[in-house]
Design a protein around this motif. Structure first.
Motif, PDB file in Angstrom:
ATOM      1  N   ALA A  43      81.707  94.868  59.023  1.00  0.00           N
ATOM      2  CA  ALA A  43      80.712  94.984  60.093  1.00  0.00           C
ATOM      3  C   ALA A  43      81.354  95.143  61.469  1.00  0.00           C
ATOM      4  O   ALA A  43      80.848  95.891  62.309  1.00  0.00           O
ATOM      5  CB  ALA A  43      79.801  93.750  60.076  1.00  0.00           C
ATOM      6  N   THR A  44      82.473  94.459  61.701  1.00  0.00           N
ATOM      7  CA  THR A  44      83.146  94.564  62.997  1.00  0.00           C
ATOM      8  C   THR A  44      83.643  95.985  63.239  1.00  0.00           C
ATOM      9  O   THR A  44      83.534  96.527  64.342  1.00  0.00           O
ATOM     10  CB  THR A  44      84.328  93.578  63.071  1.00  0.00           C
ATOM     11  OG1 THR A  44      83.828  92.240  62.933  1.00  0.00           O
ATOM     12  CG2 THR A  44      85.049  93.693  64.406  1.00  0.00           C
ATOM     13  N   THR A  45      84.172  96.606  62.198  1.00  0.00           N
ATOM     14  CA  THR A  45      84.657  97.980  62.305  1.00  0.00           C
ATOM     15  C   THR A  45      83.515  98.927  62.640  1.00  0.00           C
ATOM     16  O   THR A  45      83.636  99.795  63.518  1.00  0.00           O
ATOM     17  CB  THR A  45      85.342  98.427  61.002  1.00  0.00           C
ATOM     18  OG1 THR A  45      86.262  97.429  60.581  1.00  0.00           O
ATOM     19  CG2 THR A  45      86.067  99.746  61.185  1.00  0.00           C
ATOM     20  N   VAL A  46      82.405  98.767  61.939  1.00  0.00           N
ATOM     21  CA  VAL A  46      81.247  99.639  62.173  1.00  0.00           C
ATOM     22  C   VAL A  46      80.724  99.467  63.596  1.00  0.00           C
ATOM     23  O   VAL A  46      80.411 100.454  64.282  1.00  0.00           O
ATOM     24  CB  VAL A  46      80.140  99.345  61.137  1.00  0.00           C
ATOM     25  CG1 VAL A  46      78.856 100.089  61.480  1.00  0.00           C
ATOM     26  CG2 VAL A  46      80.616  99.733  59.741  1.00  0.00           C
ATOM     27  N   LEU A  47      80.633  98.232  64.065  1.00  0.00           N
ATOM     28  CA  LEU A  47      80.188  97.986  65.443  1.00  0.00           C
ATOM     29  C   LEU A  47      81.151  98.594  66.456  1.00  0.00           C
ATOM     30  O   LEU A  47      80.734  99.135  67.484  1.00  0.00           O
ATOM     31  CB  LEU A  47      80.042  96.484  65.685  1.00  0.00           C
ATOM     32  CG  LEU A  47      78.830  95.812  65.050  1.00  0.00           C
ATOM     33  CD1 LEU A  47      78.915  94.295  65.197  1.00  0.00           C
ATOM     34  CD2 LEU A  47      77.535  96.323  65.679  1.00  0.00           C
ATOM     35  N   ASP A  48      82.438  98.520  66.153  1.00  0.00           N
ATOM     36  CA  ASP A  48      83.450  99.088  67.038  1.00  0.00           C
ATOM     37  C   ASP A  48      83.296 100.608  67.145  1.00  0.00           C
ATOM     38  O   ASP A  48      83.435 101.184  68.229  1.00  0.00           O
ATOM     39  CB  ASP A  48      84.844  98.730  66.511  1.00  0.00           C
ATOM     40  CG  ASP A  48      85.849  98.486  67.638  1.00  0.00           C
ATOM     41  OD1 ASP A  48      85.453  98.547  68.818  1.00  0.00           O
ATOM     42  OD2 ASP A  48      87.029  98.233  67.336  1.00  0.00           O
ATOM     43  N   ILE A  49      83.007 101.251  66.023  1.00  0.00           N
ATOM     44  CA  ILE A  49      82.805 102.706  66.027  1.00  0.00           C
ATOM     45  C   ILE A  49      81.672 103.092  66.967  1.00  0.00           C
ATOM     46  O   ILE A  49      81.750 104.102  67.683  1.00  0.00           O
ATOM     47  CB  ILE A  49      82.504 103.209  64.591  1.00  0.00           C
ATOM     48  CG1 ILE A  49      83.759 103.097  63.727  1.00  0.00           C
ATOM     49  CG2 ILE A  49      81.995 104.658  64.601  1.00  0.00           C
ATOM     50  CD1 ILE A  49      83.501 103.284  62.242  1.00  0.00           C
TER      51      ILE A  49
END
Length: 256
Positions: free
Chosen positions: A157-163
């Motif tokens: 989820a953190t990666t997706v939010l970062d994108i």
């Protein structure tokens, strides 16, 4: 036998055999060919199997990345070199994790004045320090998140939010398979969510897929055919059964 019971029995057969015939399912479940056909259609729609002539197989997975790094190297390098022709100075690029995108990073490292946003630790390392640190050097942004147990990459989820903090001119992505019905597909849920977020936040989508992936479908679709701007593949891909159908639906295909 209830439908869910039949589905569970089919899952168990596939787990044991990897490939199961329609006749074997009919015999084990004591049901008609039409019932098996409906059940296989239902399970395929859920991404739990892939129908083939005479039965079904497990959906395509990928070999470990360390093993894939040594397969079809020339084909992946050719794709990477061809993809460079689509990229312009000053662009921001999303790049996901994979052996083909790692080959792309080696080619991108020869360029300058690009912003690379990636979840791939391998891509980031290949790009880092490749160009003299001047005002035209590439900027490399490694997305946050949890380290995947399948590849040297961040996911979750953190990666997706970062994108979602970025808007890219182009997303360059390498799927497990691509076909004319389901577009680009992956096996792993976490990797798929990363790729899907990159698609959603990019102006153009470029799919990098060597000839072995043409006409293949994995468990989860993340980019429909009508969202793909360019497919970069090998000339040998023209021999694949699905290539003609893909060509009709895609705006542009680059053969390396």
């Amino acid at each position: 036998m209830w439908q869910e019971d039949r589905h569970q029995r089919i899952r168990a057969l596939l787990s044991t055999l990897q490939r199961v015939s329609t006749e074997r399912i009919m015999a084990d479940l004591g049901v008609s060919r039409e019932t098996v056909r409906r059940d296989l259609l239902d399970l395929e729609a859920l991404g739990e199997l892939r129908r083939v002539h005479g039965g079904a197989i497990k959906p395509a997975d990928e070999a470990p990345i360390a093993e894939r790094a040594h397969t079809r190297v020339k084909s992946k390098t050719a794709i990477a070199k061809a993809a460079i022709g689509l990229i312009a100075s000053g662009q921001t690029l999303f790049i996901d994790a994979g052996t083909t995108t790692a080959a792309l990073a080696e080619e991108l490292a020869k360029l300058a004045n690009l912003t690379i946003v990636t979840n791939s630790i391998d891509v980031a390392l290949k790009m880092r320090g490749a160009v003299d640190q001047t005002e035209t050097a590439n900027e490399v942004i490694l997305l946050g998140g949890s380290i995947s147990d399948r590849a040297m990459a961040t996911t979750g989820a953190t990666t997706v939010l970062d994108i979602q903090r970025y808007r890219a001119d182009m997303a360059l992505l390498s799927p497990v398979g691509i076909d004319h019905r389901h577009g680009a597909t992956n096996y792993d849920h976490a990797e798929t969510e990363v790729a899907r977020a990159m698609v959603a936040n990019a102006d153009r989508v470029v799919i990098l897929a060597d000839y072995s992936k043409i006409g293949q479908r994995s468990r989860i679709s993340y980019c429909p055919v009508d969202r793909i701007d360019v497919l970069v593949t090998n000339k040998k891909a023209a021999e694949a059964a699905d290539f003609a159908s893909l060509k009709k639906k895609l705006e542009e295909i680059v053969l390396a």
